[in-house]
Design a protein around this motif. Structure first.
Motif, PDB file in Angstrom:
ATOM      1  N   ARG A   1       0.831  -1.201   0.000  1.00 29.30           N
ATOM      2  CA  ARG A   1       0.000   0.000   0.000  1.00 29.30           C
ATOM      3  C   ARG A   1       0.868   1.256   0.000  1.00 29.30           C
ATOM      4  O   ARG A   1       0.625   2.187  -0.766  1.00 29.30           O
ATOM      5  CB  ARG A   1      -0.917   0.005   1.232  1.00 29.30           C
TER       6      ARG A   1
ATOM      7  N   GLU B   1       1.001   4.039  -2.894  1.00 29.10           N
ATOM      8  CA  GLU B   1       0.784   5.471  -2.625  1.00 29.10           C
ATOM      9  C   GLU B   1       1.964   6.299  -3.104  1.00 29.10           C
ATOM     10  O   GLU B   1       1.782   7.374  -3.682  1.00 29.10           O
ATOM     11  CB  GLU B   1       0.565   5.699  -1.126  1.00 29.10           C
TER      12      GLU B   1
ATOM     13  N   ARG C   1       1.836   9.163  -5.855  1.00 29.94           N
ATOM     14  CA  ARG C   1       2.358  10.515  -5.611  1.00 29.94           C
ATOM     15  C   ARG C   1       3.386  10.908  -6.667  1.00 29.94           C
ATOM     16  O   ARG C   1       3.363  12.021  -7.187  1.00 29.94           O
ATOM     17  CB  ARG C   1       3.006  10.588  -4.221  1.00 29.94           C
TER      18      ARG C   1
END
Length: 124
Positions: free
Chosen positions: A69, A73, A77
């Motif tokens: 995860r 992320e 980003r």
């Protein structure tokens, strides 16, 4: 107090042998009496070990999911930052292109005015 009995070497050896035999017999008797509970204890230990392994596997899976995860992320980003940077670069290029077009149009308009002035002077 003095030991009144006079033990000979053979007496001591036989006493030691008898004591060892008694110890072995006591061990065997204790082992036989503990036999039913031994199997139960082994089964309990096995179940505890399986439960511990299962919990460890679950913890490792949770850690792996968390790492995935976090990595996802971070990738999202990075992609957003790259897209924003690309959009900013495109906006700058478009602004530069528009500015160049305006300069060229202004230059063409000035030349057209100058040519018109020369043509008017020549016509007079």
């Amino acid at each position: 107090m003095k030991n009144i009995r006079n033990n000979e070497h053979s007496d001591r050896r036989s006493a030691a042998k008898d004591a060892k035999a008694a110890l072995v017999e006591a061990f065997r008797a204790a082992k036989e009496t503990a036999e039913p509970t031994r199997e139960a204890r082994q089964m309990e230990r096995r179940l505890v070990a399986e439960a511990r392994d299962k919990r460890r596997a679950e913890r490792e899976q949770v850690k792996l999911d968390e790492r995935n995860r976090v990595a996802a992320e971070a990738a999202a980003r990075d992609a957003a930052v790259a897209a924003a940077a690309r959009a900013e670069i495109d906006a700058r290029e478009l602004a530069d292109k528009n500015r160049i077009e305006r300069v060229l149009q202004d230059e063409a308009a000035r030349k057209a005015k100058r040519d018109q002035r020369y043509a008017n002077r020549k016509a007079r």
